[in-house]
Design a protein around this motif. Structure first.
Motif, PDB file in Angstrom:
ATOM      1  N   PRO A  59      28.510 141.722   0.865  1.00 32.98           N
ATOM      2  CA  PRO A  59      28.009 140.655   0.309  1.00 32.98           C
ATOM      3  C   PRO A  59      28.683 140.239  -1.354  1.00 32.98           C
ATOM      4  CG  PRO A  59      26.534 142.651  -0.228  1.00 32.98           C
ATOM      5  CD  PRO A  59      27.745 143.018   0.616  1.00 32.98           C
ATOM      6  N   VAL A  60      28.581 138.976  -1.425  1.00 33.36           N
ATOM      7  CA  VAL A  60      29.372 138.465  -2.419  1.00 33.36           C
ATOM      8  C   VAL A  60      28.552 137.373  -3.031  1.00 33.36           C
ATOM      9  CG1 VAL A  60      31.532 139.135  -2.028  1.00 33.36           C
ATOM     10  CG2 VAL A  60      30.972 136.611  -1.317  1.00 33.36           C
ATOM     11  N   SER A  61      28.774 136.881  -4.388  1.00 30.40           N
ATOM     12  CA  SER A  61      28.061 135.568  -4.875  1.00 30.40           C
ATOM     13  C   SER A  61      28.853 134.256  -4.397  1.00 30.40           C
ATOM     14  CB  SER A  61      27.716 135.796  -6.196  1.00 30.40           C
ATOM     15  OG  SER A  61      28.994 135.667  -6.904  1.00 30.40           O
ATOM     16  N   ALA A  62      28.143 133.243  -4.043  1.00 27.70           N
ATOM     17  CA  ALA A  62      28.823 132.112  -3.746  1.00 27.70           C
ATOM     18  C   ALA A  62      29.399 131.407  -4.854  1.00 27.70           C
ATOM     19  CB  ALA A  62      27.884 131.052  -3.178  1.00 27.70           C
ATOM     20  N   ALA A  63      30.802 131.032  -4.614  1.00 22.10           N
ATOM     21  CA  ALA A  63      31.702 130.563  -5.576  1.00 22.10           C
ATOM     22  C   ALA A  63      32.907 130.495  -4.951  1.00 22.10           C
ATOM     23  CB  ALA A  63      31.855 131.490  -6.921  1.00 22.10           C
ATOM     24  N   GLN A  64      34.030 130.959  -5.435  1.00 19.20           N
ATOM     25  CA  GLN A  64      35.127 130.933  -4.619  1.00 19.20           C
ATOM     26  C   GLN A  64      35.351 132.346  -4.218  1.00 19.20           C
ATOM     27  OE1 GLN A  64      38.824 130.566  -6.746  1.00 19.20           O
ATOM     28  NE2 GLN A  64      38.980 128.194  -6.447  1.00 19.20           N
ATOM     29  N   LEU A  65      35.682 132.302  -2.570  1.00 22.24           N
ATOM     30  CA  LEU A  65      36.121 133.372  -1.828  1.00 22.24           C
ATOM     31  C   LEU A  65      37.465 133.423  -1.393  1.00 22.24           C
ATOM     32  CD1 LEU A  65      32.562 133.202   0.146  1.00 22.24           C
ATOM     33  CD2 LEU A  65      33.139 134.308  -1.859  1.00 22.24           C
ATOM     34  N   ASP A  73      26.687 131.011  10.946  1.00 20.58           N
ATOM     35  CA  ASP A  73      25.432 131.161  10.815  1.00 20.58           C
ATOM     36  C   ASP A  73      24.861 132.553  11.149  1.00 20.58           C
ATOM     37  OD1 ASP A  73      22.340 130.922  10.804  1.00 20.58           O
ATOM     38  OD2 ASP A  73      22.515 129.089  11.550  1.00 20.58           O
ATOM     39  N   GLY A  74      24.575 133.365   9.893  1.00 18.28           N
ATOM     40  CA  GLY A  74      24.104 134.745  10.100  1.00 18.28           C
ATOM     41  C   GLY A  74      25.296 135.689  10.171  1.00 18.28           C
ATOM     42  N   ALA A  75      25.214 136.570  11.115  1.00 19.22           N
ATOM     43  CA  ALA A  75      26.214 137.686  11.345  1.00 19.22           C
ATOM     44  C   ALA A  75      27.136 137.123  12.488  1.00 19.22           C
ATOM     45  CB  ALA A  75      25.813 138.901  11.304  1.00 19.22           C
ATOM     46  N   PRO A  76      28.208 137.428  12.292  1.00 18.20           N
ATOM     47  CA  PRO A  76      29.329 137.085  13.584  1.00 18.20           C
ATOM     48  C   PRO A  76      28.781 137.545  14.802  1.00 18.20           C
ATOM     49  CG  PRO A  76      30.519 137.930  11.514  1.00 18.20           C
ATOM     50  CD  PRO A  76      29.048 138.008  11.095  1.00 18.20           C
ATOM     51  N   GLY A  77      28.520 138.724  14.737  1.00 15.18           N
ATOM     52  CA  GLY A  77      27.550 139.261  16.104  1.00 15.18           C
ATOM     53  C   GLY A  77      26.898 138.365  16.709  1.00 15.18           C
ATOM     54  N   GLU A  78      26.115 137.463  16.023  1.00 12.97           N
ATOM     55  CA  GLU A  78      25.041 136.560  16.749  1.00 12.97           C
ATOM     56  C   GLU A  78      25.970 135.553  17.273  1.00 12.97           C
ATOM     57  OE1 GLU A  78      22.536 135.612  13.517  1.00 12.97           O
ATOM     58  OE2 GLU A  78      21.905 137.686  13.307  1.00 12.97           O
ATOM     59  N   GLN A  79      27.191 135.195  16.957  1.00 10.84           N
ATOM     60  CA  GLN A  79      28.021 134.411  17.656  1.00 10.84           C
ATOM     61  C   GLN A  79      27.706 132.830  17.579  1.00 10.84           C
ATOM     62  OE1 GLN A  79      28.430 135.307  21.848  1.00 10.84           O
ATOM     63  NE2 GLN A  79      29.579 137.251  21.195  1.00 10.84           N
ATOM     64  N   VAL A  80      27.135 132.532  16.071  1.00 12.59           N
ATOM     65  CA  VAL A  80      26.847 131.208  15.728  1.00 12.59           C
ATOM     66  C   VAL A  80      27.901 130.598  14.909  1.00 12.59           C
ATOM     67  CG1 VAL A  80      25.311 129.665  15.019  1.00 12.59           C
ATOM     68  CG2 VAL A  80      24.291 131.497  16.195  1.00 12.59           C
ATOM     69  N   GLN A  93      44.780 141.270  14.703  1.00 12.08           N
ATOM     70  CA  GLN A  93      43.317 141.326  15.111  1.00 12.08           C
ATOM     71  C   GLN A  93      42.599 141.805  14.368  1.00 12.08           C
ATOM     72  OE1 GLN A  93      43.049 139.469  18.222  1.00 12.08           O
ATOM     73  NE2 GLN A  93      45.259 139.176  18.120  1.00 12.08           N
ATOM     74  N   ALA A  94      42.799 142.177  13.063  1.00  8.12           N
ATOM     75  CA  ALA A  94      41.772 142.892  12.137  1.00  8.12           C
ATOM     76  C   ALA A  94      40.862 141.540  11.948  1.00  8.12           C
ATOM     77  CB  ALA A  94      42.551 143.530  10.794  1.00  8.12           C
ATOM     78  N   MET A  95      39.747 142.036  11.504  1.00  9.87           N
ATOM     79  CA  MET A  95      38.656 141.061  10.968  1.00  9.87           C
ATOM     80  C   MET A  95      37.999 141.445   9.870  1.00  9.87           C
ATOM     81  SD  MET A  95      36.892 139.299  14.161  1.00  9.87           S
ATOM     82  CE  MET A  95      37.471 140.433  15.618  1.00  9.87           C
ATOM     83  N   ARG A  96      37.665 140.888   8.738  1.00  8.80           N
ATOM     84  CA  ARG A  96      36.744 141.235   7.632  1.00  8.80           C
ATOM     85  C   ARG A  96      35.849 140.447   7.266  1.00  8.80           C
ATOM     86  NH1 ARG A  96      39.368 144.995   8.652  1.00  8.80           N
ATOM     87  NH2 ARG A  96      40.925 146.215   7.153  1.00  8.80           N
ATOM     88  N   ASP A  97      34.586 140.744   7.156  1.00  7.48           N
ATOM     89  CA  ASP A  97      33.256 139.679   7.111  1.00  7.48           C
ATOM     90  C   ASP A  97      32.705 139.846   5.694  1.00  7.48           C
ATOM     91  OD1 ASP A  97      33.594 139.326   9.662  1.00  7.48           O
ATOM     92  OD2 ASP A  97      31.968 140.869  10.215  1.00  7.48           O
ATOM     93  N   ILE A  98      32.526 138.739   5.096  1.00  8.09           N
ATOM     94  CA  ILE A  98      32.038 138.425   3.658  1.00  8.09           C
ATOM     95  C   ILE A  98      30.758 137.895   3.800  1.00  8.09           C
ATOM     96  CG2 ILE A  98      32.779 137.704   1.543  1.00  8.09           C
ATOM     97  CD1 ILE A  98      35.665 137.924   2.360  1.00  8.09           C
ATOM     98  N   ALA A  99      29.641 138.386   3.385  1.00  9.70           N
ATOM     99  CA  ALA A  99      28.404 137.934   3.408  1.00  9.70           C
ATOM    100  C   ALA A  99      28.160 136.756   2.264  1.00  9.70           C
ATOM    101  CB  ALA A  99      27.299 138.843   3.291  1.00  9.70           C
ATOM    102  N   ILE A 100      27.605 135.654   2.456  1.00  9.27           N
ATOM    103  CA  ILE A 100      27.374 134.757   1.435  1.00  9.27           C
ATOM    104  C   ILE A 100      25.832 134.836   1.444  1.00  9.27           C
ATOM    105  CG2 ILE A 100      27.769 132.314   0.664  1.00  9.27           C
ATOM    106  CD1 ILE A 100      29.988 132.195   2.454  1.00  9.27           C
TER     107      ILE A 100
END
Length: 97
Positions: free
Chosen positions: A3-9, A26-33, A68-75
């Motif tokens: 998780p990060v705070s919203a600003a510059q990512l 919209d939500g987690a990538p696993g939800e596929q939205v 093919q690596a992926m990194r997820d950053i929560a906002i």
């Protein structure tokens, strides 16, 4: 997911690969939205996303790399607009407010 705070990512730089693109979910990538940008071209774009938070959900930025690596950053904090820009080196920065 970090998780990060919203600003510059920014997507983290990974050794022996390079960033290919970013996706906003919209939500987690696993939800596929996956959200489609409201406006875009080859170097920049934007999403209006306040409605996601109005419905009690949150956003996730996903960084996708050539290997093919992926990194997820929560906002987690509410934002209304997210804008991305890709520089000449192919690195993408996301500004949310």
């Amino acid at each position: 997911m970090n998780p990060v705070s919203a600003a510059q990512l920014s997507c983290p730089v990974l050794p022996d690969t390079h960033e290919r693109y970013v996706q906003l979910f919209d939500g987690a990538p696993g939800e596929q939205v996956s959200l489609v940008a409201d406006q875009w071209d080859d170097h920049r774009g934007s999403w209006k996303v306040g409605y996601v938070y109005d419905q009690g959900r949150s956003l996730t930025l996903q960084c996708v790399y050539a290997n093919q690596a992926m990194r997820d950053i929560a906002i987690p904090g509410r934002v209304d607009v997210c804008r991305y820009r890709t520089d000449s080196a192919g690195l993408t920065k996301l500004d949310c407010e």
